[in-house]
Motif scaffolding. Structure first.
Motif, PDB file in Angstrom:
ATOM      1  N   ASP A 197       0.805  -1.223   0.000  1.00 28.44           N
ATOM      2  CA  ASP A 197       0.000   0.000   0.000  1.00 28.44           C
ATOM      3  C   ASP A 197       0.830   1.261   0.000  1.00 28.44           C
ATOM      4  O   ASP A 197       0.281   2.354  -0.121  1.00 28.44           O
ATOM      5  CB  ASP A 197      -0.842   0.068   1.290  1.00 28.44           C
ATOM      6  N   ARG A 257       3.912   1.915  -1.719  1.00 25.12           N
ATOM      7  CA  ARG A 257       4.751   2.300  -2.859  1.00 25.12           C
ATOM      8  C   ARG A 257       3.933   2.919  -3.984  1.00 25.12           C
ATOM      9  O   ARG A 257       2.821   2.507  -4.254  1.00 25.12           O
ATOM     10  CB  ARG A 257       5.493   1.067  -3.396  1.00 25.12           C
ATOM     11  N   ASN A 274      -7.532   9.131 -12.184  1.00 24.48           N
ATOM     12  CA  ASN A 274      -6.960   9.973 -11.127  1.00 24.48           C
ATOM     13  C   ASN A 274      -7.943  11.052 -10.708  1.00 24.48           C
ATOM     14  O   ASN A 274      -7.760  12.226 -11.007  1.00 24.48           O
ATOM     15  CB  ASN A 274      -5.650  10.613 -11.604  1.00 24.48           C
ATOM     16  N   ALA A 319      -3.485  10.303  -2.061  1.00 22.25           N
ATOM     17  CA  ALA A 319      -2.360   9.492  -1.604  1.00 22.25           C
ATOM     18  C   ALA A 319      -1.042  10.258  -1.566  1.00 22.25           C
ATOM     19  O   ALA A 319      -0.228  10.085  -0.674  1.00 22.25           O
ATOM     20  CB  ALA A 319      -2.199   8.277  -2.509  1.00 22.25           C
ATOM     21  N   ALA A 320      -0.835  11.089  -2.570  1.00 23.20           N
ATOM     22  CA  ALA A 320       0.443  11.798  -2.701  1.00 23.20           C
ATOM     23  C   ALA A 320       0.174  13.096  -3.429  1.00 23.20           C
ATOM     24  O   ALA A 320      -0.850  13.242  -4.094  1.00 23.20           O
ATOM     25  CB  ALA A 320       1.435  10.945  -3.501  1.00 23.20           C
ATOM     26  N   ASN A 345       6.827   8.395  -5.332  1.00 22.01           N
ATOM     27  CA  ASN A 345       7.204   7.218  -4.560  1.00 22.01           C
ATOM     28  C   ASN A 345       6.128   6.750  -3.584  1.00 22.01           C
ATOM     29  O   ASN A 345       6.155   5.629  -3.123  1.00 22.01           O
ATOM     30  CB  ASN A 345       8.518   7.491  -3.796  1.00 22.01           C
ATOM     31  N   ARG A 346       5.154   7.608  -3.298  1.00 19.64           N
ATOM     32  CA  ARG A 346       4.135   7.228  -2.333  1.00 19.64           C
ATOM     33  C   ARG A 346       2.942   6.563  -2.997  1.00 19.64           C
ATOM     34  O   ARG A 346       2.528   6.927  -4.078  1.00 19.64           O
ATOM     35  CB  ARG A 346       3.643   8.475  -1.577  1.00 19.64           C
ATOM     36  N   GLY A 347       2.366   5.565  -2.316  1.00 16.95           N
ATOM     37  CA  GLY A 347       1.199   4.870  -2.808  1.00 16.95           C
ATOM     38  C   GLY A 347       0.024   5.164  -1.911  1.00 16.95           C
ATOM     39  O   GLY A 347       0.058   6.136  -1.158  1.00 16.95           O
ATOM     40  N   PRO A 348      -1.062   4.401  -1.930  1.00 17.67           N
ATOM     41  CA  PRO A 348      -1.187   3.135  -2.641  1.00 17.67           C
ATOM     42  C   PRO A 348      -1.529   3.316  -4.118  1.00 17.67           C
ATOM     43  O   PRO A 348      -2.051   4.346  -4.513  1.00 17.67           O
ATOM     44  CB  PRO A 348      -2.358   2.480  -1.915  1.00 17.67           C
ATOM     45  N   VAL A 349      -1.251   2.280  -4.878  1.00 19.03           N
ATOM     46  CA  VAL A 349      -1.568   2.268  -6.297  1.00 19.03           C
ATOM     47  C   VAL A 349      -2.980   1.731  -6.536  1.00 19.03           C
ATOM     48  O   VAL A 349      -3.709   2.234  -7.398  1.00 19.03           O
ATOM     49  CB  VAL A 349      -0.536   1.418  -7.061  1.00 19.03           C
ATOM     50  N   ASN A 350      -3.355   0.708  -5.801  1.00 18.80           N
ATOM     51  CA  ASN A 350      -4.693   0.136  -6.009  1.00 18.80           C
ATOM     52  C   ASN A 350      -5.252  -0.401  -4.699  1.00 18.80           C
ATOM     53  O   ASN A 350      -5.356  -1.609  -4.506  1.00 18.80           O
ATOM     54  CB  ASN A 350      -4.647  -0.995  -7.048  1.00 18.80           C
ATOM     55  N   SER A 351      -5.631   0.517  -3.837  1.00 20.11           N
ATOM     56  CA  SER A 351      -6.124   0.107  -2.529  1.00 20.11           C
ATOM     57  C   SER A 351      -6.849   1.272  -1.880  1.00 20.11           C
ATOM     58  O   SER A 351      -6.608   2.433  -2.228  1.00 20.11           O
ATOM     59  CB  SER A 351      -4.940  -0.317  -1.649  1.00 20.11           C
ATOM     60  N   ILE A 352      -7.750   0.947  -0.982  1.00 22.16           N
ATOM     61  CA  ILE A 352      -8.300   1.954  -0.084  1.00 22.16           C
ATOM     62  C   ILE A 352      -7.732   1.624   1.284  1.00 22.16           C
ATOM     63  O   ILE A 352      -7.918   0.518   1.785  1.00 22.16           O
ATOM     64  CB  ILE A 352      -9.840   1.914  -0.045  1.00 22.16           C
ATOM     65  N   VAL A 359      -6.856   7.160  -0.727  1.00 24.41           N
ATOM     66  CA  VAL A 359      -7.209   6.525  -2.008  1.00 24.41           C
ATOM     67  C   VAL A 359      -6.215   6.931  -3.088  1.00 24.41           C
ATOM     68  O   VAL A 359      -5.558   7.965  -2.974  1.00 24.41           O
ATOM     69  CB  VAL A 359      -8.648   6.893  -2.430  1.00 24.41           C
ATOM     70  N   PRO A 360      -6.092   6.124  -4.140  1.00 25.07           N
ATOM     71  CA  PRO A 360      -5.025   6.336  -5.140  1.00 25.07           C
ATOM     72  C   PRO A 360      -5.309   7.498  -6.090  1.00 25.07           C
ATOM     73  O   PRO A 360      -5.660   7.299  -7.254  1.00 25.07           O
ATOM     74  CB  PRO A 360      -4.984   5.014  -5.909  1.00 25.07           C
ATOM     75  N   THR A 361      -5.143   8.669  -5.607  1.00 25.28           N
ATOM     76  CA  THR A 361      -5.298   9.851  -6.449  1.00 25.28           C
ATOM     77  C   THR A 361      -4.400  10.929  -5.883  1.00 25.28           C
ATOM     78  O   THR A 361      -4.013  10.867  -4.717  1.00 25.28           O
ATOM     79  CB  THR A 361      -6.766  10.297  -6.491  1.00 25.28           C
TER      80      THR A 361
END
Ligand SMILES: NC(=O)c1ccc[n+]([C@@H]2O[C@H](COP(=O)([O-])OP(=O)(O)OC[C@H]3O[C@@H](n4cnc5c(N)ncnc54)[C@H](O)[C@@H]3O)[C@@H](O)[C@H]2O)c1
Ligand SMILES: NC(=O)c1ccc[n+]([C@@H]2O[C@H](COP(=O)([O-])OP(=O)(O)OC[C@H]3O[C@@H](n4cnc5c(N)ncnc54)[C@H](O)[C@@H]3O)[C@@H](O)[C@H]2O)c1
Ligand SMILES: NC(=O)c1ccc[n+]([C@@H]2O[C@H](COP(=O)([O-])OP(=O)(O)OC[C@H]3O[C@@H](n4cnc5c(N)ncnc54)[C@H](O)[C@@H]3O)[C@@H](O)[C@H]2O)c1
Ligand SMILES: NC(=O)c1ccc[n+]([C@@H]2O[C@H](COP(=O)([O-])OP(=O)(O)OC[C@H]3O[C@@H](n4cnc5c(N)ncnc54)[C@H](O)[C@@H]3O)[C@@H](O)[C@H]2O)c1
Lengths: 339, 339, 339, 339
Positions: free
Chosen positions: A175, A177, B181, C169-170, C176-183, C214-216
């Protein structure tokens, strides 16, 4: 009598090695080294897998309701073969401990090549691994490239190769990266280290590689260009790859599968353990031949692609089997590769 | 003699219904209606599942090497019960066909409530579904909310509820839906339709809901606030939910599981079919009580959460079992719910 | 004579403070402290902004072709007011340096409240900041909540509030910060720290908060529920918020704007510097009133939302202006807030 | 006297053409054709841009408080040159309308090549566009490839080229397009259409292209391999590209910029309108030469990359200027390209 195996670390790679070892009657799992009493530890206890822990953390485990089977040094002492599946770069620290026990070790691709006598990929250098003490199974992307290139070398001769690697950002469970919304050059240079890494196994290989990271978790995608030593036909190449079971030939037009997420859905639907794909997923309609030049895309399931090679190599290290094809057949039928 | 079941459509929901029916000895799968010769069709043929196709597409299937077992109307004629798992909004067109065959049908949550005599969720209105001809199992988010709220109503009385739903953008297999996004208000109004939908099953429920869509594929996350009719204690609530197996109580502090992706990894590691989680995943440390007010977060695995309710309802519709608890127990032990 | 201002750090927040200071005739930018010779350094030199560097890194800057204007201690010595815009948690280390120079400092929300005499948000406690030495402007989410809640308190009285925060998320630049696919539940507990943080400014506030990531990258989205002390009408509330320019009232039905990405596109199209939105973006159609209860969604542009409050507070700290409304008007017209 | 220009459509491309026309004293904007009364319409009215609407939608605009300047046919009648910036594939329908008015038109890359007499890219075929009636400016990816390849052809001769294109999934404003978590082969074949499209402008070009779509919104990333007709040196190539202002040479090592998101941040920080990057962003450290072979990565900002070529081509179509270099200089200084 089965070979006694220890697995050190049970993350993405380690837990899959564990499950493969459990499937294999030639092997007996002595246990797994765990460093945190997380849900993996509970699941393992539930499955009856012996969990070994560092001396100074035993209390932590017990407080969490997990009864360890012993300390880690005991695990190593008991084993005939150790799989190191620690986080990239930690293996080198663990090595000192392994040396005390004098046991052969399989390291993973996150370690520097110097950690082992040889870097390894089954279709390239199985026989070099026979009776070696320390072997490093190369990383997911390198394994995927080498499977293809060593076969092509054997069948046609490879003059030059290019790999453009579109990497997943993190494993599904991770979560923290990123990137979340970016295409990252990693490295912001050409060549990337992947070609260099491939040459640790196949020094004859003339290869340039380049890599980007993209915001997805499922699979890597590799674009491969190869200049062969002789002209080939597409059907022939597909027939060759089909013969090796570690290639899943995807017919996008007929099956509708044209992405990494649809590949993963296929694996889930097919009932694969954890939805894994051990094979290079080669997209048939992207296989394009221009005389001696071959292009293709292949999907690489980073979480599981190295598992077959990890199984194979044990037979070499322990000198159990000298014929790579028999080993591959054993591993593949065990894991359901190519089925 | 087992009940003969037909499944119309085999996407995310349909294929899971198929697998559940195959597990259930009370049922016999007559076959599945397929509309495209994609990889699902190949997999089903391989598993020995009879595939039925529209008359005008039989050629297309045969050309793709898939031998259909017959036309779709035959499938419906043979069945005692039909599951409609067509894309949301198509069920209403299919209904006319079902009516010709005079068979009872289970519709899914993507249809308007008017399609069926009742909208359904096991813990709320099992007995209302007994001997009904057309029943609609409510959608994933509504199912998740209702499981919780109907139990709380029964145990404590619910004065008022609020749900803030953080929705996944697409199912994992879907490549074309976004956003990539963005956080999207869907709808850009309060209330969202989810509360309204819940009241089709539980008209007594005073609920406000609001929803956003976020760029992830794995699970929905629901924030729930409930004002109960009497004060409660946290332990008590957890004990109640624990009794019902359709709640997975997640102890983040002990297990390290604090996200939808780690939940999904747990399901993969635990060997769940397709990595599914049929339960509401309630995060224990987010259960917070202020006198009569309760807050919590629960993860809802949209792909599989409605499967247990789809199994349950068949027993009601066909009048096979009047005791909801015995049905739930059967379904749960079959699917491994709560284990 | 303009106040001499130093800015320590020039990341997301620092560079925006710099640009605001440059716009403001009451201020004179002495310079910026830079720690790495990255592209920001080049851009600043190009814009004529004096860049100050740590003594031990001057060589590194010079080697990169960047001529520093001096060492950092000189910068602090010259300034009448210092903005600390260092990475969260570093401010407390910097504080010791500032104390040597005896200069008043504005800290940011990533620091613990203890770092400053007061935590600050203009609409809540402007006058408390007058002549203070160290003030902490609360974080993006807290600033967004407090703008709304302090106004509602003033106009109607706030009995209880709930905030469900859907966090980005970032920042857009961060790879470098995630998450990519997660809540991700952050924290996996209720309440989150946001309510607690709000009370450092508004101790009277009865608030519960909960937060997911969330990944945005674009904006946070806040769901707010408030129980007011007296019944209100929607139009009235909108009229009140409209009077304060720091609320952008978004009419989704008329404008088609229903997401954070469309909000960001609006800001780009409107020619805002860096595409920033300094206002709370309140979605009109989500403002729902049930007697004394109010619900709404507001988008919070984390990169820029705290900039107006950072400007305002300087007037208080330096005792330049005692009337908060005149300060707000000045800041807003300078930055184009509400236009 | 300035040339009267009409812009049909004001999405991603159209609104940028509008702003460029407004900057250019050689042009006068007659107005913009709008099809929906969204926030763009409000912004344009606010900026004083005449908005023209379809006859049957005038009421809808007026009801939304937007006073149109007239009907669309009037807009076309008044113009000396029309930019078609309609959604890909709609231009061909619009063409019939344009023909009635007998006006020259610039079409965009989403249209089939057949729509126009020639497909266009400034560095390849400026002079072919002189006095043409219908010209199509090729798409973002093709424009990016052709800028590079036509220059290399001119300077060194191009024997063969390969482009592996890593495409953004959606524009930042678009909330509905995916994928969310997948790498999609688009098409699942090699070659992709991009090479074919490049040959509509540069028929001499021997190029193979392949493309994937990834979950990001910011920029495309292109990996390019070129076999030149003669050996080159890296410095030389960089010097050549540097001479043409439409290349931003990114020194990752010195500036820390190694991703599309950091590139976008640079553009925001540099004060570019909408944060646009009109240039090919070439990463210096990825420029690798092996004798006659050249590799590199370049980022392509899809939203804005075609704007300079859209400006240039007007001078050709209207016969205002025969020297491409003077046109390029004019466009570049207007838009701040290369500064
Ligand atoms: N994840 C992939 O995609 C992938 C693919 C191929 C190869 N690899 C390589 O496999 C290795 C393991 O990677 P992973 O993804 O499984 O990592 P991971 O982070 O998922 O798991 C690492 C495990 O090691 C444990 N651990 C911590 N300290 C340890 C120690 N001192 N000794 C042993 N174990 C320790 C951790 O608790 C964890 O269970 C690395 O070398 C990596 O580069 C990873
Ligand atoms: N996916 C979810 O998260 C989810 C969760 C709960 C409920 N539902 C509901 O379940 C239903 C099915 O959704 P899904 O996600 O499985 O959809 P899907 O798109 O994954 O699958 C739909 C299937 O229906 C088939 N089909 C096409 N035309 C058909 C027709 N005329 N009749 C029958 N089948 C046809 C398609 O080939 C496909 O296999 C919808 O009502 C949906 O709202 C979906
Ligand atoms: N980014 C946001 O969304 C956001 C919003 C509101 C508040 N904040 C707060 O603002 C502060 C700054 O955050 P940011 O996002 O701008 O961080 P950032 O990481 O973007 O920038 C930090 C800057 O500080 C510099 N730096 C490094 N060491 C330093 C030191 N010892 N002293 C001073 N500067 C140093 C770095 O070079 C960098 O330029 C933090 O307290 C953060 O919590 C951030
Ligand atoms: N977005 C990109 O990345 C990009 C890059 C290069 C080229 N292009 C090409 O530029 C063209 C426009 O793309 P876009 O991204 O700006 O699309 P868009 O969807 O952002 O905008 C299209 C605009 O056209 C308007 N419109 C609707 N019907 C119309 C009609 N009949 N005639 C004229 N306009 C109409 C819409 O209201 C909208 O404002 C396409 O050909 C596309 O392929 C797009």
């Amino acid at each position: 009598m089965p070979v006694k195996v220890a697995v050190n670390g049970s993350g993405t790679i380690g837990k899959r090695i564990v499950d493969s070892v459990l499937l294999n009657k030639d092997f007996k799992l002595v246990g797994v080294a765990k460093y945190k009493p997380d849900y993996q530890a509970y699941l393992m206890i539930e499955k009856g897998i012996p969990v070994f822990v560092p001396r100074d953390r035993a209390g932590e485990f017990i407080n969490s309701g997990i009864e360890p089977s012993g300390y880690i040094d005991y695990l190593f002492e008991e084993a005939d073969l150790i799989y190191d599946a620690s986080p990239g770069g930690k293996g080198v620290l663990n090595k000192k401990i392994y040396e005390k026990h004098g046991k052969p070790v399989v390291f993973q691709g996150g370690e520097d090549p110097e950690i082992a006598e040889i870097s390894y990929s089954t279709f390239c250098n199985y026989s070099d691994a026979i009776n070696k003490k320390n072997v490093r199974v190369v990383s997911c992307n390198t394994t995927g490239m080498l499977r293809l290139l060593c076969i092509l070398e054997k069948e046609y001769g490879v003059k030059k190769a290019l790999a453009v690697i579109i990497r997943r950002a993190a494993d599904p469970k991770e979560d923290n990266r990123g990137p979340v919304n970016s295409i990252l050059l990693d490295p912001p240079e050409i060549p990337s280290h992947h070609g260099v890494d491939a040459r640790t196994v196949a020094p004859w290989l003339n290869i340039t590689s380049a890599a980007v990271v993209v915001p997805t978790t499922l699979m890597h995608m590799q674009f491969i260009e190869v200049e062969l030593k002789s002209p080939v036909k597409k059907d022939e190449v597909l027939e060759v790859l089909g013969r090796y079971r570690r290639f899943l030939l995807i017919d996008s037009a007929r099956t509708g599968i044209d992405s990494t997420s649809k590949l993963m859905e296929l694996a889930r639907d097919a009932g694969r353990m954890r939805g894994d794909i051990y094979e290079n997923s080669v997209f048939i309609d992207t296989v394009k031949i221009e005389d001696t030049r071959l292009y293709l895309f292949q999907g690489i399931h980073q979480e599981s692609i190295v598992i077959p090679e990890n199984m194979d190599v044990a037979y070499a290290i322990l000198g159990l089997e000298h014929d790579q094809y028999r080993v591959v057949e054993k591993t593949d039928s065990l894991l359901g590769v190519g089925s």
